[in-house]
Scaffold this motif. Structure first.
Motif, PDB file in Angstrom:
ATOM      1  N   TYR A   1       1.029  -0.636   0.006  1.00 13.10           N
ATOM      2  CA  TYR A   1       0.185   0.222  -0.324  1.00 13.10           C
ATOM      3  C   TYR A   1       0.637   1.002  -0.155  1.00 13.10           C
ATOM      4  CZ  TYR A   1      -3.723   3.814   1.887  1.00 13.10           C
ATOM      5  OH  TYR A   1      -3.911   4.603   2.186  1.00 13.10           O
ATOM      6  N   GLN A   2       2.048   0.970   0.553  1.00  9.60           N
ATOM      7  CA  GLN A   2       3.060   2.829   0.896  1.00  9.60           C
ATOM      8  C   GLN A   2       3.766   2.879  -0.469  1.00  9.60           C
ATOM      9  OE1 GLN A   2       2.495   4.531   3.215  1.00  9.60           O
ATOM     10  NE2 GLN A   2       1.986   3.587   5.077  1.00  9.60           N
ATOM     11  N   LYS A   3       4.201   1.746  -0.844  1.00  4.46           N
ATOM     12  CA  LYS A   3       4.736   1.662  -2.222  1.00  4.46           C
ATOM     13  C   LYS A   3       2.965   1.904  -3.480  1.00  4.46           C
ATOM     14  CE  LYS A   3       7.227  -1.148  -5.566  1.00  4.46           C
ATOM     15  NZ  LYS A   3       7.476  -2.541  -6.205  1.00  4.46           N
ATOM     16  N   ALA A   4       2.815   1.788  -3.557  1.00  6.87           N
ATOM     17  CA  ALA A   4       1.260   2.195  -4.493  1.00  6.87           C
ATOM     18  C   ALA A   4       1.007   3.975  -4.522  1.00  6.87           C
ATOM     19  CB  ALA A   4       0.024   1.199  -4.347  1.00  6.87           C
ATOM     20  N   GLN A   5       1.195   4.566  -3.638  1.00  4.51           N
ATOM     21  CA  GLN A   5       0.964   5.632  -3.168  1.00  4.51           C
ATOM     22  C   GLN A   5       2.204   6.533  -4.059  1.00  4.51           C
ATOM     23  OE1 GLN A   5      -0.089   6.372   0.665  1.00  4.51           O
ATOM     24  NE2 GLN A   5      -1.512   5.861   0.905  1.00  4.51           N
ATOM     25  N   ILE A   6       0.928   6.842  -4.903  1.00  5.74           N
ATOM     26  CA  ILE A   6       2.220   7.576  -5.724  1.00  5.74           C
ATOM     27  C   ILE A   6       1.626   9.105  -6.446  1.00  5.74           C
ATOM     28  CG2 ILE A   6       4.066   8.629  -7.700  1.00  5.74           C
ATOM     29  CD1 ILE A   6       4.449   5.638  -7.532  1.00  5.74           C
ATOM     30  N   SER A   7       2.061   9.698  -5.455  1.00 11.35           N
ATOM     31  CA  SER A   7       1.059  11.133  -6.402  1.00 11.35           C
ATOM     32  C   SER A   7       1.360  12.235  -7.085  1.00 11.35           C
ATOM     33  CB  SER A   7       1.398  12.913  -5.282  1.00 11.35           C
ATOM     34  OG  SER A   7       2.682  13.508  -5.546  1.00 11.35           O
ATOM     35  N   PRO A   8       0.256  12.536  -7.890  1.00 15.44           N
ATOM     36  CA  PRO A   8       0.749  12.955  -9.439  1.00 15.44           C
ATOM     37  C   PRO A   8       1.886  13.461  -9.538  1.00 15.44           C
ATOM     38  CG  PRO A   8      -1.656  12.975  -8.912  1.00 15.44           C
ATOM     39  CD  PRO A   8      -1.299  12.625  -7.375  1.00 15.44           C
ATOM     40  N   ASN A   9       1.815  14.185  -8.417  1.00 13.31           N
ATOM     41  CA  ASN A   9       3.501  15.061  -8.305  1.00 13.31           C
ATOM     42  C   ASN A   9       4.438  14.642  -9.014  1.00 13.31           C
ATOM     43  OD1 ASN A   9       2.006  17.487  -9.069  1.00 13.31           O
ATOM     44  ND2 ASN A   9       1.935  17.833  -6.909  1.00 13.31           N
ATOM     45  N   GLN A  10       4.524  13.412  -8.255  1.00 16.26           N
ATOM     46  CA  GLN A  10       5.363  11.985  -8.257  1.00 16.26           C
ATOM     47  C   GLN A  10       5.858  11.967  -9.732  1.00 16.26           C
ATOM     48  OE1 GLN A  10       4.808  10.050  -4.984  1.00 16.26           O
ATOM     49  NE2 GLN A  10       6.315  11.642  -3.492  1.00 16.26           N
ATOM     50  N   LEU A  11       5.154  11.113  -9.775  1.00 24.63           N
ATOM     51  CA  LEU A  11       4.530  10.602 -11.287  1.00 24.63           C
ATOM     52  C   LEU A  11       5.125  10.948 -12.435  1.00 24.63           C
ATOM     53  CD1 LEU A  11       3.964   8.330 -11.951  1.00 24.63           C
ATOM     54  CD2 LEU A  11       1.514   8.339 -12.549  1.00 24.63           C
TER      55      LEU A  11
ATOM     56  N   GLU B   1      -2.904   8.511 -13.263  1.00 24.02           N
ATOM     57  CA  GLU B   1      -3.781   9.586 -12.349  1.00 24.02           C
ATOM     58  C   GLU B   1      -4.398   9.208 -11.182  1.00 24.02           C
ATOM     59  OE1 GLU B   1      -2.947  13.785 -13.679  1.00 24.02           O
ATOM     60  OE2 GLU B   1      -0.435  13.252 -13.569  1.00 24.02           O
ATOM     61  N   ARG B   2      -5.635   8.694 -12.674  1.00 19.64           N
ATOM     62  CA  ARG B   2      -6.813   8.705 -12.588  1.00 19.64           C
ATOM     63  C   ARG B   2      -7.234   7.401 -11.804  1.00 19.64           C
ATOM     64  NH1 ARG B   2      -8.290   7.842 -17.597  1.00 19.64           N
ATOM     65  NH2 ARG B   2      -7.331   9.839 -18.540  1.00 19.64           N
ATOM     66  N   ARG B   3      -6.682   6.316 -11.941  1.00 14.89           N
ATOM     67  CA  ARG B   3      -5.984   4.983 -11.409  1.00 14.89           C
ATOM     68  C   ARG B   3      -5.888   5.414  -9.816  1.00 14.89           C
ATOM     69  NH1 ARG B   3      -3.165   0.976  -9.554  1.00 14.89           N
ATOM     70  NH2 ARG B   3      -1.487   2.160 -10.007  1.00 14.89           N
ATOM     71  N   LEU B   4      -4.872   5.958  -9.734  1.00 14.96           N
ATOM     72  CA  LEU B   4      -4.078   5.881  -8.218  1.00 14.96           C
ATOM     73  C   LEU B   4      -5.456   6.965  -7.699  1.00 14.96           C
ATOM     74  CD1 LEU B   4      -0.288   7.309  -8.701  1.00 14.96           C
ATOM     75  CD2 LEU B   4      -1.488   4.670  -8.115  1.00 14.96           C
ATOM     76  N   GLN B   5      -6.079   7.854  -8.488  1.00 18.90           N
ATOM     77  CA  GLN B   5      -7.083   8.452  -7.158  1.00 18.90           C
ATOM     78  C   GLN B   5      -8.050   7.964  -6.949  1.00 18.90           C
ATOM     79  OE1 GLN B   5      -6.223  12.091  -6.528  1.00 18.90           O
ATOM     80  NE2 GLN B   5      -8.325  12.086  -5.486  1.00 18.90           N
ATOM     81  N   GLU B   6      -8.426   7.163  -7.931  1.00 20.66           N
ATOM     82  CA  GLU B   6      -9.476   6.115  -8.013  1.00 20.66           C
ATOM     83  C   GLU B   6      -9.189   5.691  -6.730  1.00 20.66           C
ATOM     84  OE1 GLU B   6     -10.888   4.590 -11.130  1.00 20.66           O
ATOM     85  OE2 GLU B   6     -11.973   6.138 -12.352  1.00 20.66           O
ATOM     86  N   THR B   7      -8.092   4.767  -6.585  1.00 18.22           N
ATOM     87  CA  THR B   7      -7.723   3.978  -5.083  1.00 18.22           C
ATOM     88  C   THR B   7      -7.738   4.242  -3.948  1.00 18.22           C
ATOM     89  OG1 THR B   7      -5.372   4.147  -6.295  1.00 18.22           O
ATOM     90  CG2 THR B   7      -6.071   2.541  -6.828  1.00 18.22           C
ATOM     91  N   LEU B   8      -7.558   5.734  -4.402  1.00 18.36           N
ATOM     92  CA  LEU B   8      -6.842   6.608  -3.292  1.00 18.36           C
ATOM     93  C   LEU B   8      -8.319   7.042  -2.928  1.00 18.36           C
ATOM     94  CD1 LEU B   8      -5.573   8.400  -0.858  1.00 18.36           C
ATOM     95  CD2 LEU B   8      -5.767  10.345  -2.987  1.00 18.36           C
ATOM     96  N   GLU B   9      -9.578   6.953  -3.232  1.00 13.95           N
ATOM     97  CA  GLU B   9     -11.230   7.799  -2.907  1.00 13.95           C
ATOM     98  C   GLU B   9     -11.625   5.949  -2.419  1.00 13.95           C
ATOM     99  OE1 GLU B   9     -12.775   8.712  -7.113  1.00 13.95           O
ATOM    100  OE2 GLU B   9     -11.597  10.668  -6.211  1.00 13.95           O
ATOM    101  N   GLU B  10     -11.395   4.709  -3.093  1.00 18.27           N
ATOM    102  CA  GLU B  10     -11.654   3.849  -2.510  1.00 18.27           C
ATOM    103  C   GLU B  10     -11.274   3.449  -1.260  1.00 18.27           C
ATOM    104  OE1 GLU B  10     -10.746   0.994  -5.218  1.00 18.27           O
ATOM    105  OE2 GLU B  10     -11.940   1.244  -6.648  1.00 18.27           O
ATOM    106  N   GLU B  11      -9.894   3.567  -0.766  1.00 20.48           N
ATOM    107  CA  GLU B  11      -9.059   3.709   0.512  1.00 20.48           C
ATOM    108  C   GLU B  11      -9.934   5.034   1.851  1.00 20.48           C
ATOM    109  OE1 GLU B  11      -7.305   1.529   1.406  1.00 20.48           O
ATOM    110  OE2 GLU B  11      -7.463   0.542  -1.067  1.00 20.48           O
ATOM    111  N   GLU B  12     -10.381   5.900   1.117  1.00 24.44           N
ATOM    112  CA  GLU B  12     -10.765   6.294   2.250  1.00 24.44           C
ATOM    113  C   GLU B  12     -12.642   5.796   2.029  1.00 24.44           C
ATOM    114  OE1 GLU B  12     -11.207  10.238  -0.561  1.00 24.44           O
ATOM    115  OE2 GLU B  12      -8.619  10.799  -0.012  1.00 24.44           O
ATOM    116  N   ASP B  13     -13.404   5.835   1.068  1.00 24.94           N
ATOM    117  CA  ASP B  13     -14.613   4.568   1.365  1.00 24.94           C
ATOM    118  C   ASP B  13     -14.282   4.049   2.258  1.00 24.94           C
ATOM    119  OD1 ASP B  13     -15.838   6.803  -0.636  1.00 24.94           O
ATOM    120  OD2 ASP B  13     -15.895   5.481  -2.381  1.00 24.94           O
TER     121      ASP B  13
END
Length: 148
Positions: A71-81, A126-138
């Protein structure tokens, strides 16, 4: 119906006779062996269960650590990408003055298609990462909801 009761009576009588004969004809050595095995099982069972529980807990902790690391490895912000991928400039020049051409000398349309493809891939990531982040928040929010 009377025949059924007779059959049941015969079965009950034979079961009683067979069990009584087995108990009476069993030598004392076998009874001692049976008592030792049953006693050892009753004495050791709690320790075996605790040992299994510890092994299972260790396994669960390892799995949780692996999933947390993933999970920590998968968290990349769009700016880092954006910083990791080099997008070619929107220039139509083959090479700048004094710079060497890298790779094949592509035409103008090929370079434009390549830039567009890289931008689309970055946007999709970026969209995929944002969706996974939203799923985690949900999932985090669902923990606090009270089922009705």
């Amino acid at each position: 119906m009377d025949v059924l009761w007779n059959i049941l009576g015969v079965v009950r009588e034979r079961f009683h006779n067979n069990v009584a004969a087995a108990v009476m004809n069993t030598p004392i050595e076998k009874w001692i062996k049976l008592v030792i095995i049953a006693g050892a099982y009753m004495l050791l069972r709690p320790y075996i269960i605790k040992l299994g529980g510890r092994a299972q807990m260790r396994s669960h902790e390892e799995e949780a650590a692996e999933s947390e690391a993933a999970y920590q490895k998968a968290q990349i912000s769009p700016n880092q990408l954006r910083g990791q991928v080099d997008i070619p400039e929107d220039s139509d020049d083959e090479t700048e003055e004094g710079a060497l051409a890298s790779g094949a000398d592509w035409g103008k349309k090929a370079r434009r298609r390549q830039r567009d493809m890289i931008k689309k891939l970055l946007d999709a990531e970026e969209r995929r990462l944002q969706e996974t982040l939203e799923e985690e928040e949900d999932k985090d929010i669902e923990e606090f909801l009270i089922p009705s």
